[in-house]
Design a protein around this motif. Structure first.
Motif, PDB file in Angstrom:
ATOM      1  N   PHE A   1      56.068 -65.823  41.759  1.00  0.00           N
ATOM      2  CA  PHE A   1      57.253 -66.320  42.469  1.00  0.00           C
ATOM      3  C   PHE A   1      57.333 -65.720  43.868  1.00  0.00           C
ATOM      4  O   PHE A   1      56.997 -64.557  44.076  1.00  0.00           O
ATOM      5  N   LYS A   2      57.798 -66.548  44.809  1.00  0.00           N
ATOM      6  CA  LYS A   2      58.012 -66.044  46.163  1.00  0.00           C
ATOM      7  C   LYS A   2      59.433 -66.384  46.573  1.00  0.00           C
ATOM      8  O   LYS A   2      59.937 -67.471  46.286  1.00  0.00           O
ATOM      9  N   ILE A   3      60.062 -65.410  47.281  1.00  0.00           N
ATOM     10  CA  ILE A   3      61.443 -65.615  47.688  1.00  0.00           C
ATOM     11  C   ILE A   3      61.501 -65.760  49.191  1.00  0.00           C
ATOM     12  O   ILE A   3      60.917 -64.967  49.933  1.00  0.00           O
ATOM     13  N   ASP A   4      62.224 -66.771  49.614  1.00  0.00           N
ATOM     14  CA  ASP A   4      62.462 -66.945  51.039  1.00  0.00           C
ATOM     15  C   ASP A   4      63.939 -67.261  51.189  1.00  0.00           C
ATOM     16  O   ASP A   4      64.359 -68.403  50.988  1.00  0.00           O
ATOM     17  N   GLY A   5      64.728 -66.233  51.524  1.00  0.00           N
ATOM     18  CA  GLY A   5      66.176 -66.444  51.595  1.00  0.00           C
ATOM     19  C   GLY A   5      66.714 -66.819  50.227  1.00  0.00           C
ATOM     20  O   GLY A   5      66.542 -66.084  49.260  1.00  0.00           O
ATOM     21  N   ASN A   6      67.311 -68.001  50.163  1.00  0.00           N
ATOM     22  CA  ASN A   6      67.805 -68.419  48.856  1.00  0.00           C
ATOM     23  C   ASN A   6      66.888 -69.466  48.231  1.00  0.00           C
ATOM     24  O   ASN A   6      67.280 -70.191  47.330  1.00  0.00           O
ATOM     25  N   LYS A   7      65.676 -69.552  48.753  1.00  0.00           N
ATOM     26  CA  LYS A   7      64.690 -70.474  48.175  1.00  0.00           C
ATOM     27  C   LYS A   7      63.664 -69.672  47.380  1.00  0.00           C
ATOM     28  O   LYS A   7      63.240 -68.600  47.810  1.00  0.00           O
ATOM     29  N   ILE A   8      63.282 -70.242  46.255  1.00  0.00           N
ATOM     30  CA  ILE A   8      62.246 -69.594  45.439  1.00  0.00           C
ATOM     31  C   ILE A   8      61.154 -70.614  45.185  1.00  0.00           C
ATOM     32  O   ILE A   8      61.442 -71.777  44.876  1.00  0.00           O
ATOM     33  N   THR A   9      59.907 -70.139  45.284  1.00  0.00           N
ATOM     34  CA  THR A   9      58.816 -71.001  44.849  1.00  0.00           C
ATOM     35  C   THR A   9      58.013 -70.238  43.806  1.00  0.00           C
ATOM     36  O   THR A   9      58.018 -69.011  43.761  1.00  0.00           O
ATOM     37  N   GLY A  10      57.340 -70.996  42.950  1.00  0.00           N
ATOM     38  CA  GLY A  10      56.502 -70.355  41.939  1.00  0.00           C
ATOM     39  C   GLY A  10      55.287 -71.203  41.663  1.00  0.00           C
ATOM     40  O   GLY A  10      55.322 -72.419  41.850  1.00  0.00           O
ATOM     41  N   ASP A  11      54.200 -70.558  41.208  1.00  0.00           N
ATOM     42  CA  ASP A  11      52.967 -71.293  40.916  1.00  0.00           C
ATOM     43  C   ASP A  11      52.920 -71.667  39.445  1.00  0.00           C
ATOM     44  O   ASP A  11      53.164 -70.834  38.569  1.00  0.00           O
ATOM     45  N   VAL A  12      52.575 -72.918  39.195  1.00  0.00           N
ATOM     46  CA  VAL A  12      52.495 -73.391  37.806  1.00  0.00           C
ATOM     47  C   VAL A  12      51.170 -72.951  37.208  1.00  0.00           C
ATOM     48  O   VAL A  12      50.112 -73.210  37.764  1.00  0.00           O
ATOM     49  N   VAL A  13      51.209 -72.252  36.122  1.00  0.00           N
ATOM     50  CA  VAL A  13      49.988 -71.840  35.435  1.00  0.00           C
ATOM     51  C   VAL A  13      49.544 -72.988  34.527  1.00  0.00           C
ATOM     52  O   VAL A  13      48.388 -73.377  34.507  1.00  0.00           O
ATOM     53  N   GLN A  14      50.500 -73.511  33.805  1.00  0.00           N
ATOM     54  CA  GLN A  14      50.200 -74.669  32.971  1.00  0.00           C
ATOM     55  C   GLN A  14      51.422 -75.568  33.023  1.00  0.00           C
ATOM     56  O   GLN A  14      52.548 -75.115  32.818  1.00  0.00           O
ATOM     57  N   PHE A  15      51.166 -76.838  33.323  1.00  0.00           N
ATOM     58  CA  PHE A  15      52.311 -77.731  33.512  1.00  0.00           C
ATOM     59  C   PHE A  15      53.036 -77.983  32.179  1.00  0.00           C
ATOM     60  O   PHE A  15      52.410 -78.319  31.174  1.00  0.00           O
ATOM     61  N   ASP A  16      54.352 -77.787  32.213  1.00  0.00           N
ATOM     62  CA  ASP A  16      55.176 -78.085  31.045  1.00  0.00           C
ATOM     63  C   ASP A  16      56.339 -78.927  31.548  1.00  0.00           C
ATOM     64  O   ASP A  16      57.201 -78.432  32.274  1.00  0.00           O
ATOM     65  N   PRO A  17      56.348 -80.199  31.179  1.00  0.00           N
ATOM     66  CA  PRO A  17      57.393 -81.079  31.750  1.00  0.00           C
ATOM     67  C   PRO A  17      58.806 -80.628  31.399  1.00  0.00           C
ATOM     68  O   PRO A  17      59.771 -81.045  32.030  1.00  0.00           O
ATOM     69  N   VAL A  18      58.945 -79.785  30.367  1.00  0.00           N
ATOM     70  CA  VAL A  18      60.293 -79.411  29.913  1.00  0.00           C
ATOM     71  C   VAL A  18      60.743 -78.080  30.498  1.00  0.00           C
ATOM     72  O   VAL A  18      61.790 -77.560  30.153  1.00  0.00           O
ATOM     73  N   TYR A  19      59.918 -77.519  31.395  1.00  0.00           N
ATOM     74  CA  TYR A  19      60.197 -76.189  31.917  1.00  0.00           C
ATOM     75  C   TYR A  19      61.628 -76.044  32.406  1.00  0.00           C
ATOM     76  O   TYR A  19      62.355 -75.126  32.023  1.00  0.00           O
ATOM     77  N   PHE A  20      62.082 -76.998  33.234  1.00  0.00           N
ATOM     78  CA  PHE A  20      63.435 -76.876  33.784  1.00  0.00           C
ATOM     79  C   PHE A  20      64.509 -77.103  32.738  1.00  0.00           C
ATOM     80  O   PHE A  20      65.594 -76.570  32.814  1.00  0.00           O
ATOM     81  N   LYS A  21      64.176 -77.948  31.723  1.00  0.00           N
ATOM     82  CA  LYS A  21      65.164 -78.161  30.672  1.00  0.00           C
ATOM     83  C   LYS A  21      65.399 -76.879  29.872  1.00  0.00           C
ATOM     84  O   LYS A  21      66.516 -76.592  29.447  1.00  0.00           O
TER      85      LYS A  21
END
Lengths: 276, 335, 508, 296
Positions: free
Chosen positions: C141-161
């Motif tokens: 994960f990387k933080i930029d202010g109030n934005k966060i990005t992260g690298d997907v290791v394995q795609f899981d369509p339900v991750y956000f759910k």
């Protein structure tokens, strides 16, 4: 003269003293009988008298080997039974019978008188002709035949004691131990039972050890007397000798303590001695 | 001599507890229900199962697990609760006082109710009063404690709401207590307002627990009293001019209490067992309530801890009963 | 009998004492709410141990903590501490925007650091998070202010759910690191609508409104949640007025209570279903038997007779609230058809097919009675099932080991309504939860796990559900309704997830 | 005996029945003059203990008095309220029980068991009661009262316990003592000491004693008057000396002949004649026929 039925030498009995038992381990032994020597001649009634704690009942139980002596020898009918194991004792048991102090507790309440008398017969292989034997036993102790079907609670104290005698004598044993058998009875009944025992002993030539605390009763019934105190024999002699000429102070005290049914104003006086 | 007896007693206690520990340890691991299966969410894989198993030390053999646990226990570490994630010993001792208070209050009530009715029944023996007491104790005995709980909830929680149905104390109250013995501490601190609130919560579960025991005490003590009341020294006391009540209280009670006492000891352990379900019913925050959750969650370390504490309690009660017995029976005291 | 005067006085005193003790309860201040809750709260860490996956206590967690993404009462997702979230085009990265100006209960500011720390912690094997397998799918994960990005290791369509589901909670990084796990259990803080005022284990939880809650201060200032695990006691609590809200009581009691003065209720369908697993062993391998077993059950009758009309018959593992619900999947109740199917396999009421059905007793409302009724329905068409009652713990163990009987009753909750967390894990062979493990189904489901096109993914699951219904691989029974009784003075909004949330309650 | 002194105890025509209607006491009349020892002698079932219990108000609940009066120093016990009767009996009478092993409360120390009546019923001060008990213990020849008072009953021998009970009975200066077979459970040597003690204390304190026994020997030694009982009926009543000199009733004679006597073994221990028993049965039947239970 035939050899005595019982010959007892240096008899000691020690029992665990439960009042001094530690939490674990065995209770220490307390010596109840402290080395007794005596003979019981065949065909005679011997009285064993003493106050509570004298060891007279323990002695009785050692004779019929309900207790195993810790030392000494008990010769019964020529055989050393001192340490005989139970299996070897069993055939002898029919000759070592016992009449108990409390006729109430020694009779099974749920069995008929007939079956109570029959039980030791069956056990000793005398099961044939059982009915006749029971009838004979009842008749011998002066109970009507109708009593065969009754139960303990339907009997009076004297009748129960008769059943006790009938049960012991049905086997025609060589030896009968009678432990305080009249002490719970009224005087009128007591007289009947004593008369009966006296008669049967004579008729059947029984050897009887008669344990009692009552010297009056002993005098009537017994030919020999053993006076005991604290596990030892104080005096032993023929009955008349003992009563006419007691040798020991203790025996004299015992005699003096008996309240005779006659007016004697001096008896209760503290310092008074009983008149000679 | 006394020291020897004490040490032997201590040794038997230790052996008993060890036995209990072994049995419980094995039984809860062999019984169906696996704590890991309990917490598996949808989507977990076999690898997740293995990972969690290892995390809670359940991948080892039962024997290994036992000795690891035992080594901890010897150091005073009963492990960490799986579901509560806290030190088992701390949790158990935190809840134990609540259960002890409940059990003791119930015991006192049982003694008071049972004793009073026994004495009354013995005094009025052969009358309608005794018959009434017999019927009442028959009813109290044939209805189990949790049913009494339900009846009480209906009666004094809903129909005539004078007691609190659930909990140990009103959540609104601020408690100044330093210990978990709320009731005792409230009395010591003279905070009788809190005592009243605590009792309003405790009385119903305590009665539910007490009634069956009270019935047993009542029947047994009454029977012994009636037997004792025919004895010579009681007759002698009557001749001395004492009233029947005085005779019962001064002469008969202590001697009649002996056979009852042993039984009360045994029954008290049952009563403590009964707290499990009654605490649940009344949402009372004791050890029993926690025990049920522990079992539902198959929280092995916590179950072990609770059972061991209960076992310790039972052993101590037995010891106390023996001591009381000796105290009441001079024959043993001097023996 | 003679009772002397002294004794009489004694009895009187005892009676007086009893009444004095039971004096009126402590008066409730305005803005006070008391809830009789049905389970104990074991632990305050919503991400580890068994409590993390216990659906019944999520409502308590959700009062104190915020999830990464909150769900509305109808299960739809709404912005919360994360105001925006999503994938990049090729699904190799995720992006999140963190709400600004939010404060923890201790007054310290909530930041993107907390979000990242919570995600990393949830994905760390060592914490004992049972759902670690979801969270490990994104890292770096990387933080930029109030934005966060992260690298997907394995795609899981339900991750956000999952961010709305079990273990999807944001925890206070600085505070947790300061007080440690033990300290956090003693004094937990979150960003949620309520703050923990007082917590007595196995007894009660006192909550205080969070005045600074980003979603607005909740209506009730103080909320007491009593843990009343016994249903009869909960009924007594609400009936006596000691509590204003309670839930999970027998439907008979629900009907009785809401008819009383001053009480009202709400009994809506929630995301919890009852079903019968079929195991791919023995006679269940015979499609005729499975189909007959499904057709012979009159689910409407079960709801009407046993559940007093509360609840909803279902024909797939999806309820109408779920994303992959397909109203067109219907399985008819047809006794004649069932008999024909069985006859084709050589069975009849005279010569019935025999197997065991396992069920809990008292774990869910009328579970055992329902199975008894079903066994009765089956008997009429030629199925003779023997009931074996087990504890829920044993069910879990048997299911994890795939050793269930040919048929086994269970319930399934799916608070986020995604097909993966219902049909997916229940019917996919390699999952330790599945019971039916046939290869056809595994092959059909396999591509869906990584499907990046959401529409295609949902359509795919609908197809799976249709296939399952045709093949009769499982017997879905009913969607449960959750009974909530409350005082008329309280408004209660029911959440389809089944979580009872004080923040959704207000004075009437 | 011209003085119109009231008898210490006067029992007039006392009858008692069991629930099945069987009469266990048959119009018993007897009196005990102050300072006199009256023996009640009879075999088991004669009702001798029942009379003692009736006087003391401790009959078993199954036995119901249906007729007769009992006057304790002129006070009609039957006319008193239960509480007053209890107090009166407690103040003026005492009991020396049969079995010293069971007549002391095993869980109370000897001291309080001896003083409780003095303090709580007679209203004495603790010091007075204590001093009195020590005096009595001295009179019954207990040499270490300090130890005995602190003992529990099981720590004392049977003889010692009976001494304690006798001391306690005399301590409150009762007018009447019921001695219920007080020496039956004891060895003869101890019996003699105890009988001596009772006689001595009785003389010194001038107490009247109703002495229940089955032993004519004991009767001869201790009593001045005697009532012979059979089946709840007084068959003969006489001065003790006169009774032994010339027993009148055939049953009395039979009883004497049955009583063992080591000095004359063959004149004693004679079974009771059936004719005597038949005569008794007829006598009892006749008395029952003549008797009408008052008010049904």
């Amino acid at each position: 003269m035939a050899e005595p039925l019982f010959s007892v030498r240096g008899l000691k009995v020690a029992l665990p003293d439960m009042t001094r038992k530690p939490l674990i381990g065995r209770a220490p032994l307390a010596e109840i009988l402290k080395g007794l020597d005596f003979d019981l001649p065949r065909g005679s009634v011997t009285g064993i008298v003493g106050e509570s704690g004298s060891g007279k009942s323990t002695l009785g139980r050692a004779l019929v080997r309900l207790l195993e002596p810790s030392a000494g020898k008990v010769i019964f009918d020529g055989r050393d039974i001192t340490h005989l194991p139970e299996a070897e004792l069993r055939p002898l048991r029919r000759n070592l019978q016992m009449i108990f102090q409390d006729p109430m507790s020694s009779l099974n309440p749920r069995r008929t008188i007939a079956s109570i008398i029959a039980a030791p017969l069956k056990q000793n292989g005398l099961g044939d002709n059982l009915k006749a034997r029971v009838a004979e036993a009842l008749q011998r102790v002066g109970l009507p035949q109708s009593f065969a079907g009754r139960y303990r609670h339907e009997l009076s104290g004297g009748q129960r004691q008769r059943v006790g005698i009938a049960r012991a004598l049905a086997l025609s044993p060589k030896f009968v131990l009678a432990d305080e058998i009249v002490s719970g009875l009224d005087v009128s009944t007591q007289a009947q039972i004593l008369t009966l025992l006296e008669k049967l002993a004579a008729e059947m030539g029984l050897t009887v050890a008669f344990i009692s605390h009552d010297l009056s009763v002993i005098r009537r019934l017994c030919r020999l007397v053993i006076v005991m105190r604290e596990g030892a024999i104080v005096e032993a002699s023929a009955t008349d000798t003992l009563f006419e000429h007691p040798q020991q102070a203790y025996t004299r005290d015992l005699l003096a303590a008996i309240p005779l049914p006659e007016i004697d104003d001096a008896w209760l006086l503290p310092a008074a001695k009983a008149p000679a | 001599m006394l020291l020897q007896r004490f040490l032997i007693r201590l040794l038997t206690m230790a052996i008993t507890l060890f036995g209990v520990a072994v049995v419980v340890f094995v039984v809860i691991r062999v019984a169906p229900g696996d704590p890991i299966a309990m917490m598996l969410p949808p989507g977990a894989t076999d690898a997740d199962v293995a990972r969690l198993r290892a995390l809670y030390g359940l991948d080892k053999t039962i024997v290994q697990q036992f000795f690891i646990w035992l080594a901890g226990v010897v150091r005073g570490d009963f492990g960490t609760s799986i579901s509560l994630r806290q030190d088992v010993l701390g949790l158990v001792f935190n809840r134990l006082p609540a259960t002890l208070e409940l059990a003791i209050v119930a015991l006192l009530m049982a003694l008071a109710i049972g004793g009073t009715t026994a004495i009354l029944g013995a005094r009025e023996r052969g009358t309608a009063v005794e018959a009434g007491i017999d019927i009442a104790s028959g009813a109290a005995l044939s209805i189990p404690d949790f049913l009494w709980g339900l009846v009480l909830i209906l009666l004094f929680g809903v129909l005539v709401p004078i007691f609190d149905i659930s909990g140990r104390v009103s959540p609104q109250l601020d408690l100044p207590f330093a210990t978990q013995f709320y009731l005792f501490e409230s009395i010591v601190r003279l905070r009788f307002d809190l005592t009243r609130d605590l009792l309003a919560h405790m009385l119903m579960p305590a009665i539910a627990l007490a009634l069956p025991l009270a019935a047993i005490i009542s029947q047994l003590l009454k029977q012994s009293l009636k037997e004792v009341l025919d004895l010579d020294y009681v007759v002698l006391a009557r001749v001395k001019g004492f009233s029947e009540t005085q005779v019962i209280l001064r002469e008969a009670l202590k001697n009649a209490a002996l056979p009852t006492l042993t039984l009360v000891g045994v029954q008290f352990t049952f009563l403590i067992g009964g707290t499990v379900i009654v605490e649940r019913l009344f949402s009372y925050e004791g050890l029993g309530n926690m025990a049920i959750d522990a079992v539902i969650n198959r929280d092995l370390p916590l179950i072990q801890g609770i059972v061991l504490v209960f076992a310790l309690l039972f052993v101590l009660i037995n010891l106390a009963v023996d001591m009381m017995y000796a105290l009441l029976n001079p024959r043993l005291r001097h023996g | 009998m003679t009772i002397n005067r002294r004794e009489l006085l004694g009895y009187g005193a005892a009676a007086l004492g009893a009444t004095a003790l039971g004096l009126p309860q402590i008066a409730k201040a305005a803005g006070e709410l008391t809830i009789a809750y049905n389970v104990n709260l074991p632990s305050w860490d919503p991400t580890t141990g068994p409590s993390a996956v216990n659906p019944t206590i999520q409502g308590l967690y959700q009062s104190v903590f915020d999830q990464f993404i909150p769900q509305k009462p109808d299960l739809s997702f709404a912005p919360g501490l994360l105001t925006e979230w999503g994938w990049n085009e090729d699904r190799s990265k995720i992006m999140m925007t963190v709400r600004e100006g939010v404060k923890w209960h201790d007054g310290s500011p909530f930041t993107a650091e907390d979000v990242v720390w919570s995600l990393q912690r949830a994905g760390d094997e060592k914490t004992g998070n049972p759902i670690q397998f979801v969270w490990k799918n994104v890292n770096n994960f990387k933080i930029d202010g109030n934005k966060i990005t992260g690298d997907v290791v394995q795609f899981d369509p339900v991750y956000f759910k999952w961010m709305s589901f079990l273990t999807g909670y944001i925890m206070p990084k600085a505070y947790y690191e300061k007080v440690g796990a033990e300290g956090f259990e003693k004094a937990p803080i979150g960003t949620g609508p309520y703050m923990v005022d007082k917590f007595e284990r196995n007894a009660f939880l006192r909550l205080k409104a969070n005045p600074n809650y980003w979603g607005g201060k909740p209506a009730f200032e103080n909320v007491t949640i009593k843990f009343v695990t016994d249903a009869a006691s909960r009924v007594a609590e609400i009936e006596s007025g000691s509590s204003q809200v309670t839930l999970e009581i027998p439907y008979e009691e629900y009907d009785r209570l809401i008819a009383k003065d001053g009480l009202a209720g709400s009994c809506k369908n929630v995301s919890d279903i009852g079903m019968i697993f079929f195991n791919d062993i023995d006679v269940m391998l015979d499609k005729n038997v499975r189909q007959a077993a499904v057709m012979a059950v009159d689910k409407k009758l079960l709801v009407d007779r046993l559940l007093r009309g509360y609840g909803q018959p279902i024909d797939t593992l999806e309820t109408p609230e779920y994303a992959a619900y397909d109203a067109s999947i219907k399985v008819e109740h047809n006794l004649e058809k069932a008999k024909e199917l069985l006859a084709a396999s050589g069975y009849s009421p005279e010569k019935p097919v025999k197997f065991t059905i396992q069920t809990t007793k008292g774990f869910k409302p009328k579970d055992y009675e329902m199975i008894q009724a079903i066994v009765g329905m089956w008997r009429k068409v030629g199925i003779e099932a023997t009931i074996e009652v087990y504890e829920i713990a044993k069910h879990y163990e048997l299911r994890a080991a795939d050793k269930l009987a040919p048929t086994a009753f269970y319930n399934w909750g799916n608070a986020i309504g995604d097909p993966t967390t219902s049909t997916g894990f229940a019917m996919y062979g390699p999952s330790p939860h599945s019971v039916w493990d046939s290869q056809d189904l595994i092959d059909m489901i396999n591509p869906l796990w990584g499907e990046k096109d959401e529409a295609k993914r949902i359509a795919g699951w609908k197809a799976v559900d249709k296939y399952i219904a045709e093949q009769a691989y499982v017997l879905p029974l009913i969607q449960y309704a959750q009974p909530i009784v409350h005082a008329k003075g309280v408004n209660v909004v029911q959440h389809v997830s089944g979580a009872l949330l004080p923040a959704l309650m207000s004075p009437a | 005996m011209n003085a119109p002194a009231k008898p210490c105890l006067d029992i007039r025509s006392l009858s008692a029945v069991l629930p099945n209607g069987l009469r266990v006491l048959r119009s018993v009349s007897l009196s005990v003059e102050p300072g006199e020892v009256r023996a009640l002698v009879g075999e088991s079932g004669a009702g001798k203990t029942m009379i003692g219990k009736a006087v003391l108000g401790v009959l078993p609940p199954s036995v119901r008095i249906v007729e007769g009066d009992m006057l304790l120093e002129g006070e009609d016990l039957g006319k008193l309220q239960p509480r007053a009767r209890r107090t009166l009996i407690g103040a003026r009478t005492a009991l020396i029980p049969q079995d010293p092993l069971t007549a002391l409360n095993p869980s109370r120390r000897i001291g309080p068991q001896m003083t409780d009546r003095l303090v709580r019923i007679l209203g004495w001060s603790g010091e007075k009661a204590d001093a009195r008990i020590r005096q009595l213990l001295d009179e019954v020849q207990i040499r270490d009262p300090e130890r005995v008072l602190k003992c529990y009953p099981h720590e004392l021998s049977g003889g010692m316990r009976q001494r304690v009970l006798i001391a306690a009975a005399f301590a409150g200066e009762p007018r009447l003592i019921v001695a219920d077979e007080p020496t039956t459970a004891l060895d003869v040597t101890v019996q003699k000491q105890i009988l001596r003690l009772i006689a001595q204390l009785q003389r010194e304190h001038g107490t009247a004693i109703l002495f229940v026994t089955h032993d004519l020997g004991v009767v001869a030694k201790i009593s001045q008057k005697v009532s012979v009982l059979y089946a709840g009926k007084v068959v003969e009543e006489a001065e003790t000396a006169a009774l032994f000199a010339s027993p009148q009733h055939p049953y009395t004679r039979a009883l004497m002949a049955a009583t063992p006597r080591y000095t004359d073994p063959f004149a004693s221990l004679k079974p009771v004649d059936d004719k005597v028993l038949a005569g008794l049965a007829a006598e009892i039947a006749a008395s029952d026929q003549a008797w009408r239970p008052p008010h049904g």
